[in-house]
Design a protein around this motif. Structure first.
Motif, PDB file in Angstrom:
ATOM      1  N   PHE A   1       0.960  -0.989   0.029  1.00  0.00           N
ATOM      2  CA  PHE A   1       0.152   0.024  -0.234  1.00  0.00           C
ATOM      3  C   PHE A   1       0.876   1.270   0.076  1.00  0.00           C
ATOM      4  CE2 PHE A   1      -2.906  -3.054   1.850  1.00  0.00           C
ATOM      5  CZ  PHE A   1      -4.135  -2.812   0.958  1.00  0.00           C
ATOM      6  N   ASP A   2       2.226   1.080   0.015  1.00  0.00           N
ATOM      7  CA  ASP A   2       3.155   2.268   0.139  1.00  0.00           C
ATOM      8  C   ASP A   2       2.634   3.518  -0.592  1.00  0.00           C
ATOM      9  OD1 ASP A   2       4.075   0.359   1.885  1.00  0.00           O
ATOM     10  OD2 ASP A   2       6.072   0.346   1.260  1.00  0.00           O
ATOM     11  N   PHE A   3       2.690   3.296  -2.151  1.00  0.00           N
ATOM     12  CA  PHE A   3       2.479   4.151  -2.870  1.00  0.00           C
ATOM     13  C   PHE A   3       1.239   5.059  -2.625  1.00  0.00           C
ATOM     14  CE2 PHE A   3       0.665   5.524  -7.053  1.00  0.00           C
ATOM     15  CZ  PHE A   3       1.950   6.689  -7.571  1.00  0.00           C
ATOM     16  N   PHE A   4       0.036   4.484  -2.371  1.00  0.00           N
ATOM     17  CA  PHE A   4      -1.093   5.030  -2.229  1.00  0.00           C
ATOM     18  C   PHE A   4      -0.984   5.545  -0.947  1.00  0.00           C
ATOM     19  CE2 PHE A   4      -5.418   5.319  -0.282  1.00  0.00           C
ATOM     20  CZ  PHE A   4      -6.047   5.978  -1.015  1.00  0.00           C
ATOM     21  N   LEU A   5      -0.607   5.232  -0.014  1.00  0.00           N
ATOM     22  CA  LEU A   5      -0.330   6.024   1.468  1.00  0.00           C
ATOM     23  C   LEU A   5       0.480   7.042   1.310  1.00  0.00           C
ATOM     24  CD1 LEU A   5       0.036   2.891   3.938  1.00  0.00           C
ATOM     25  CD2 LEU A   5      -1.936   4.333   3.417  1.00  0.00           C
ATOM     26  N   ARG A   6       1.310   7.243   0.447  1.00  0.00           N
ATOM     27  CA  ARG A   6       2.267   8.347   0.359  1.00  0.00           C
ATOM     28  C   ARG A   6       1.283   9.322  -0.525  1.00  0.00           C
ATOM     29  NH1 ARG A   6       6.376   4.696  -1.328  1.00  0.00           N
ATOM     30  NH2 ARG A   6       5.996   5.490  -3.558  1.00  0.00           N
ATOM     31  N   GLU A   7       0.835   8.883  -1.643  1.00  0.00           N
ATOM     32  CA  GLU A   7      -0.047   9.724  -2.363  1.00  0.00           C
ATOM     33  C   GLU A   7      -1.239  10.585  -1.579  1.00  0.00           C
ATOM     34  OE1 GLU A   7       0.657  10.462  -5.974  1.00  0.00           O
ATOM     35  OE2 GLU A   7       2.469  10.008  -4.868  1.00  0.00           O
ATOM     36  N   ALA A   8      -1.694   9.764  -0.756  1.00  0.00           N
ATOM     37  CA  ALA A   8      -2.770  10.147   0.022  1.00  0.00           C
ATOM     38  C   ALA A   8      -2.610  10.979   1.247  1.00  0.00           C
ATOM     39  CB  ALA A   8      -3.731   9.020   0.328  1.00  0.00           C
ATOM     40  N   GLY A   9      -1.253  10.864   1.776  1.00  0.00           N
ATOM     41  CA  GLY A   9      -1.003  11.866   2.522  1.00  0.00           C
ATOM     42  C   GLY A   9      -0.963  10.995   4.180  1.00  0.00           C
ATOM     43  N   LEU A  10      -0.900   9.609   3.859  1.00  0.00           N
ATOM     44  CA  LEU A  10      -1.253   8.963   4.995  1.00  0.00           C
ATOM     45  C   LEU A  10       0.108   7.897   5.657  1.00  0.00           C
ATOM     46  CD1 LEU A  10      -4.804   7.851   4.465  1.00  0.00           C
ATOM     47  CD2 LEU A  10      -4.092   9.381   6.206  1.00  0.00           C
ATOM     48  N   ALA A  11       1.125   8.120   4.861  1.00  0.00           N
ATOM     49  CA  ALA A  11       2.282   7.329   5.239  1.00  0.00           C
ATOM     50  C   ALA A  11       2.732   7.887   6.587  1.00  0.00           C
ATOM     51  CB  ALA A  11       3.480   7.797   4.322  1.00  0.00           C
ATOM     52  N   GLY A  12       2.937   6.875   7.462  1.00  0.00           N
ATOM     53  CA  GLY A  12       3.523   6.783   8.843  1.00  0.00           C
ATOM     54  C   GLY A  12       2.357   7.573   9.933  1.00  0.00           C
ATOM     55  N   ASP A  13       1.281   7.427   9.414  1.00  0.00           N
ATOM     56  CA  ASP A  13       0.004   7.926  10.380  1.00  0.00           C
ATOM     57  C   ASP A  13      -0.142   6.638  11.164  1.00  0.00           C
ATOM     58  OD1 ASP A  13      -2.355   8.586  11.528  1.00  0.00           O
ATOM     59  OD2 ASP A  13      -2.624  10.172   9.605  1.00  0.00           O
ATOM     60  N   ALA A  14      -0.127   6.927  12.318  1.00  0.00           N
ATOM     61  CA  ALA A  14      -0.426   5.844  13.322  1.00  0.00           C
ATOM     62  C   ALA A  14      -2.004   5.525  13.394  1.00  0.00           C
ATOM     63  CB  ALA A  14      -0.067   6.262  14.673  1.00  0.00           C
ATOM     64  N   ALA A  15      -2.835   6.453  13.009  1.00  0.00           N
ATOM     65  CA  ALA A  15      -4.299   6.066  13.059  1.00  0.00           C
ATOM     66  C   ALA A  15      -4.692   5.133  11.887  1.00  0.00           C
ATOM     67  CB  ALA A  15      -5.156   7.116  12.843  1.00  0.00           C
TER      68      ALA A  15
END
Length: 733
Positions: free
Chosen positions: A498-512
């Motif tokens: 999911f790494d690419f999508f999480l980066r694009e969506a601004g959620l990479a590293g979000d603990a939630a």
């Protein structure tokens, strides 16, 4: 010590279990639904997420608990039911509402007309649902009356002015053109309230954007209940439907446009579902981008005159200087266009002209020094002009509130200002973003200019600016307020991550954030074949590849006996294929753009239902959301790998930035985006447990390159075959 109220509140675990039981009961009551392991797994995740997110007010100094689930659910999982049933059950028990946002009209219509009515009939507790559209989808009666020539003069004439651009956005044109426009708006006005409700989407024929927006409702010119046409206003009638709805269906663009406003329920006290979530980053980039026209500036003079005249009535002294401010701003934009044409003359001469004009990107996002000071002047003047307008608008709102007998007249004045103010706001925002400099290794702002043809009015330059990473805007604008979110799509992973999508969506590293991949229930090896067709020509050599691919495609299409879908990567590629069709095949082919989409699909389905063959030719928009089950799509042809190449100014700027930091734009940006797009295209093949489909992809790179094999491995596990250049078939893993 917790308060009695808090102590008696159900725990997140209890809430989640109750929501899951509601899902189970819906499934049990509907004989047409099959129990699917993946669907229940998704429903459990949805229930847990929405039970965990902390809604409403929290104690001062306390951070609310957030919960965000990112769920990839393969085709056939039944994700609409998996998120809707537990979400609605939880919303009803928590006395809150559900916002369901999608990217396409097709899914919105499916939810509102099919899924939600069926769910409402099957759930224990009744609920109401409604579709929310942007204000601009509805007609403004005042504007329509004026464009149709029905608006009278006098003090209530909304558009009486000092001459020049009236704010409609329409060029003066010839007498014949003006008469044609008058007839068009007159016909709209006559049908309003009889066979048309004022919703653009309900028109038999969709008007062009340039014809619609002069009569579209806008927040900036709307005075609500004080408007003389408030009674019977389509927009406010639809708004009233939302008030009592526990479930509101929107689209991603409207959701982002409404952030911070009151058009939709507050995200910190709602359950948010983002379906077709893979579209969200691209929608965010477009929503938060800016542009301004440097040539069409007559509206500025009109706005200055209105500001002075209305300001004098409101006794706002700052407005007296508005005509001078307007004249200076207008001249500054004209001067800026001249400078841009001088600086980029050679670049514009070499640039290829497209539908958006000839584009020239600012290298390294560093504006030439000669453009910086003029842009600073534009920004400063727009800022001071906006301050004067704000003072007048504030005075108007106060008098509308304090003098109800004068509200009608004052609301007309308010609308006069509001019609043009957003254009000034856009000028200010664009100038500010163009002036933004890159600090260190931070992502730059994409900056570019587009030149539009000369004609009678001469050349027109537009200035554009956009952030290149959507994640930052989404973090600041969306995730800072949302507390309980489920994001879903059939394609959220690039490969198995999911790494690419999480980066694009601004959620990479979000603990939630939690992620879940739910496999499709389909038996892909038995139901589908994926055939890689090898060509002699390299797919990168379009001049040699396209004719060879078209020849192979023609031979394969001749074997089609029922329904087929052909997906092209460019309009030119599709044009060449259409030109090569023999007469017998041409009679079977329905081409995107030749008919409205709904009509085209109806004809395709009817032809297949009658037992005959039918072939649909389409581009990218037909590669997503197209549902052609059973015989409607027994063969799928993908003419070439759908590389999402960064050939637009935003993508080019981002790729250059990655390279300047020693990173690989192809592996970080192009390949993951292509993997998601190819998965979407291949997803058109198998739509039900009973479908059988063969997929042909005419791109040898799938077996000849390492990246191609990665793309192939990320697809569902179809039975794989390779057809070599001599036409021999070989099975492979």
């Amino acid at each position: 010590m917790p308060s009695p109220l808090l102590a008696s509140s159900p725990s997140p675990g209890t809430l989640a279990q109750s929501a899951l039981e509601a899902f189970d009961r819906v499934l049990a009551r509907n004989a047409g639904l099959r129990a699917r392991e993946g669907q229940r797994q998704m429903a459990e995740c949805v229930a847990r997420t929405f039970a965990t997110g902390q809604l409403g007010q929290v104690e001062e100094g306390e951070e609310p608990e957030r919960a965000i689930a990112v769920i990839e659910a393969g085709t056939g999982v039944g994700k609409s039911l998996a998120y809707a049933a537990p979400a609605i059950a939880l919303a009803l028990s928590r006395k809150t509402r559900v916002l369901i946002s999608s990217a396409t009209v097709a899914l919105q219509e499916q939810l509102v007309h099919k899924d939600l009515p069926a769910l409402a009939a099957a759930m224990d507790e009744p609920f109401r649902f409604a579709l929310a559209k942007g204000r601009g989808r509805y007609v403004c009666k005042l504007k329509l009356a004026r464009q149709a020539g029905e608006e009278g003069g006098g003090e209530d004439d909304l558009f009486a002015d000092e001459g020049g651009d009236d704010g409609s956005g329409l060029p003066p044109g010839s007498d014949a053109e003006r008469q044609a426009r008058l007839q068009f708006y007159g016909a709209l006005s006559k049908s309003l309230g009889r066979d048309w409700d004022g919703d653009r989407d309900n028109l038999a024929q969709q008007p062009a954007p340039e014809a619609w927006w002069p009569v579209a409702a806008e927040a900036s010119s709307c005075t609500g209940k004080h408007c003389p046409a408030f009674n019977g206003c389509t927009y406010f009638e639809k708004r009233r439907e939302l008030v009592g709805a526990q479930v509101i269906v929107v689209n991603h663009d409207l959701l982002l446009a409404s952030l911070g406003g009151r058009n939709l329920p507050a995200l910190d006290n709602s359950l948010l579902v983002l379906d077709e979530a893979h579209h969200l980053p691209a929608v965010a980039l477009e929503r938060f981008a800016c542009s301004m026209d440097l040539a069409a500036t007559a509206w500025i003079e009109t706005l200055g005159a209105r500001c002075k005249r209305i300001g004098a009535l409101m006794l706002v002294s700052e407005a007296a200087d508005a005509p001078r401010q307007a004249a200076q701003l207008q001249q500054s934009l004209i001067d800026l266009q001249r400078l841009v044409l001088d600086v980029y003359a050679a670049d514009f001469a070499e640039a290829r002209e497209g539908p958006d004009g000839s584009r020239v990107r600012v290298p390294d996002s560093r504006l030439p020094e000669v453009l910086v000071e003029p842009l600073e002047l534009v920004s400063a003047m727009a800022d001071s002009f906006l301050a004067a307008l704000s003072g007048v608008a504030k005075a108007l709102r106060a008098q509308i509130r304090d003098l109800p007998d004068e509200a009608r007249r004052l609301s007309v004045l308010y609308a006069q200002l509001g019609m043009l103010t957003p254009r000034l706001e856009q000028v200010h925002a664009t100038a500010q973003l163009l002036l933004q400099e890159t600090v260190g290794t931070a992502a730059p702002v994409a900056k570019w200019f587009s030149l539009h043809g000369g004609g009678v009015r001469g050349p027109r330059v537009r200035a554009h600016a956009s952030h290149v990473l959507p994640g930052g805007s989404l973090r600041a604008q969306l995730w800072s307020g949302a507390r309980a979110v489920v994001m879903s799509s059939a394609t959220l992973r690039a490969g198995d991550a999911f790494d690419f999508f999480l980066r694009e969506a601004g959620l990479a590293g979000d603990a939630a954030v939690t992620t879940l991949a739910v496999a499709s229930p389909f038996d892909y090896p038995k139901q589908g074949r994926f055939i890689v067709v090898e060509t002699r020509a390299d797919p990168k050599d379009a001049a040699r590849f396209t004719p060879e691919m078209v020849g192979l495609l023609m031979a394969d299409l001749a074997e089609v006996r029922r329904g087929a879908l052909v997906l092209f990567t460019s309009r030119e590629q599709m044009r060449q294929a259409v030109s090569a069709l023999p007469a017998a095949l041409r009679a079977l082919v329905l081409v995107q753009g030749e008919l409205p989409r709904t009509v085209l699909l109806e004809r395709h389905r009817a032809a297949v239902a009658s037992g005959g063959p039918s072939i649909v030719f389409g581009l990218q928009s037909f590669g997503e959301g197209m549902d052609l089950p059973g015989a409607q799509c027994e063969q799928l042809f993908i003419t070439k790998l759908p590389f999402a190449s960064p050939d637009d100014p935003v993508g080019e700027t981002r790729a250059a930035w990655l390279r300047s930091n020693g990173r690989d734009a192809f592996s970080e940006l192009v390949l993951p985006a292509t993997a998601m797009r190819l998965a979407q295209w291949a997803g058109r093949a198998i739509r039900t447990e009973d479908d059988q489909c063969s997929i042909h992809c005419y791109d040898r790179r799938l077996v000849a390159t390492a990246f191609g094999r990665r793309l192939l491995a990320a697809l569902p596990p179809f039975a794989r075959w390779r057809r070599d250049a001599q036409g021999r078939m070989h099975a492979f893993q």
